[in-house]
Motif scaffolding. Structure first.
Motif, PDB file in Angstrom:
ATOM      1  N   ARG A  39       4.389  -1.061 -13.565  1.00 27.71           N
ATOM      2  CA  ARG A  39       4.154   0.386 -13.536  1.00 27.71           C
ATOM      3  C   ARG A  39       3.832   0.916 -14.931  1.00 27.71           C
ATOM      4  O   ARG A  39       3.055   1.842 -15.093  1.00 27.71           O
ATOM      5  CB  ARG A  39       5.366   1.132 -12.992  1.00 27.71           C
ATOM      6  N   ALA A  40       4.466   0.328 -15.947  1.00 28.19           N
ATOM      7  CA  ALA A  40       4.266   0.806 -17.315  1.00 28.19           C
ATOM      8  C   ALA A  40       2.817   0.655 -17.755  1.00 28.19           C
ATOM      9  O   ALA A  40       2.361   1.403 -18.622  1.00 28.19           O
ATOM     10  CB  ALA A  40       5.195   0.054 -18.267  1.00 28.19           C
ATOM     11  N   GLU A  41       2.093  -0.274 -17.162  1.00 29.71           N
ATOM     12  CA  GLU A  41       0.688  -0.447 -17.533  1.00 29.71           C
ATOM     13  C   GLU A  41      -0.164   0.761 -17.153  1.00 29.71           C
ATOM     14  O   GLU A  41      -1.225   0.973 -17.721  1.00 29.71           O
ATOM     15  CB  GLU A  41       0.126  -1.711 -16.880  1.00 29.71           C
ATOM     16  N   ALA A  42       0.304   1.567 -16.206  1.00 30.36           N
ATOM     17  CA  ALA A  42      -0.457   2.741 -15.783  1.00 30.36           C
ATOM     18  C   ALA A  42      -0.149   3.970 -16.635  1.00 30.36           C
ATOM     19  O   ALA A  42      -0.835   4.976 -16.524  1.00 30.36           O
ATOM     20  CB  ALA A  42      -0.158   3.047 -14.315  1.00 30.36           C
TER      21      ALA A  42
ATOM     22  N   SER B  93      -6.069   1.702  -8.788  1.00 27.97           N
ATOM     23  CA  SER B  93      -5.328   1.339  -9.992  1.00 27.97           C
ATOM     24  C   SER B  93      -3.830   1.295  -9.708  1.00 27.97           C
ATOM     25  O   SER B  93      -3.115   0.428 -10.215  1.00 27.97           O
ATOM     26  CB  SER B  93      -5.628   2.340 -11.106  1.00 27.97           C
ATOM     27  N   SER B  94      -3.361   2.200  -8.898  1.00 28.44           N
ATOM     28  CA  SER B  94      -1.953   2.211  -8.499  1.00 28.44           C
ATOM     29  C   SER B  94      -1.600   0.957  -7.704  1.00 28.44           C
ATOM     30  O   SER B  94      -0.541   0.359  -7.897  1.00 28.44           O
ATOM     31  CB  SER B  94      -1.666   3.461  -7.677  1.00 28.44           C
ATOM     32  N   TYR B  95      -2.498   0.550  -6.826  1.00 32.78           N
ATOM     33  CA  TYR B  95      -2.281  -0.675  -6.039  1.00 32.78           C
ATOM     34  C   TYR B  95      -2.243  -1.887  -6.965  1.00 32.78           C
ATOM     35  O   TYR B  95      -1.423  -2.784  -6.802  1.00 32.78           O
ATOM     36  CB  TYR B  95      -3.390  -0.817  -4.993  1.00 32.78           C
TER      37      TYR B  95
ATOM     38  N   GLY C 182       0.813  -1.207   0.000  1.00 33.55           N
ATOM     39  CA  GLY C 182       0.000   0.000   0.000  1.00 33.55           C
ATOM     40  C   GLY C 182       0.850   1.261   0.000  1.00 33.55           C
ATOM     41  O   GLY C 182       0.533   2.236  -0.687  1.00 33.55           O
ATOM     42  N   LEU C 183       1.936   1.258   0.764  1.00 34.41           N
ATOM     43  CA  LEU C 183       2.841   2.409   0.766  1.00 34.41           C
ATOM     44  C   LEU C 183       3.516   2.574  -0.596  1.00 34.41           C
ATOM     45  O   LEU C 183       3.676   3.694  -1.093  1.00 34.41           O
ATOM     46  CB  LEU C 183       3.886   2.267   1.878  1.00 34.41           C
ATOM     47  N   GLU C 184       3.917   1.477  -1.182  1.00 37.19           N
ATOM     48  CA  GLU C 184       4.517   1.513  -2.516  1.00 37.19           C
ATOM     49  C   GLU C 184       3.505   2.021  -3.542  1.00 37.19           C
ATOM     50  O   GLU C 184       3.839   2.834  -4.413  1.00 37.19           O
ATOM     51  CB  GLU C 184       5.015   0.119  -2.900  1.00 37.19           C
ATOM     52  N   ALA C 185       2.269   1.571  -3.432  1.00 37.60           N
ATOM     53  CA  ALA C 185       1.212   2.024  -4.345  1.00 37.60           C
ATOM     54  C   ALA C 185       0.940   3.511  -4.154  1.00 37.60           C
ATOM     55  O   ALA C 185       0.720   4.239  -5.125  1.00 37.60           O
ATOM     56  CB  ALA C 185      -0.063   1.219  -4.116  1.00 37.60           C
TER      57      ALA C 185
END
Length: 181
Positions: free
Chosen positions: A82-85, A57-59, A36-39
């Protein structure tokens, strides 16, 4: 010889006297918190540099990156997740944001790893190594603090020549480093 060492390791584990249930409970509780912190870090960076992304979406991209990392070497999976976002057409700008996230993580690792190592060096009275460690950590932080200025200088040097590098350095050189959203 190998059997003798494995017996010694077995004695080490039994000497820890940790209850497996407590340890597993802490692992199960803290892993989603860490994710969660990383997200949140990824969500914050994406919002700060003008990308539209929800925390959920970040999570999801964080977990996707972790899943990819299980089968791909060297942290490539985290990049792919990450690239998917990153929306189409903003790949280089997104790569710049991703580089900021990875470099910020590196600096945090250097800082806290250096702090931990310094406690060990003080305990062992290796003051000459401690001095070198302090110089190294300060050098890394100096580079981190000056990274925006370095990116601006580099952008001016390459302006017009390499547009993909200008796009890559955009997050370092624009308003995202100075003012929060």
């Amino acid at each position: 010889l190998a059997r003798r060492h494995s017996v010694e390791l077995g004695g080490l584990w039994s000497g820890l006297e940790l209850h497996h249930e407590v340890l597993i409970t802490w692992i199960v509780v803290l892993m989603p918190v860490n994710w969660g912190l990383e997200a949140y870090k990824w969500y914050y960076l994406m919002k700060r540099f003008g990308f539209s992304l929800s925390y959920l979406s970040s999570y999801k991209t964080t977990l996707t990156g972790l899943a990819y990392s299980l089968v791909l070497p060297g942290g490539i999976g985290e990049y792919m997740g990450r690239a998917e976002a990153i929306p189409e057409g903003a790949a280089w700008k997104g790569a710049g944001v991703l580089s900021i996230a990875r470099i910020a993580q590196l600096y945090a690792t250097v800082l806290f790893g250096g702090l931990t190592l310094s406690l060990f060096l003080i305990h062992k009275k290796y003051y000459w190594l401690l001095t070198g460690l302090i110089v190294f950590v300060l050098g890394c932080w100096f580079f981190f603090i000056w990274s925006t200025r370095i990116a601006i200088w580099l952008t001016k040097k390459i302006s017009g020549s390499y547009t993909f590098l200008t796009d890559l350095l955009y997050p370092w050189t624009q308003h995202g480093m100075e003012k929060p959203v």
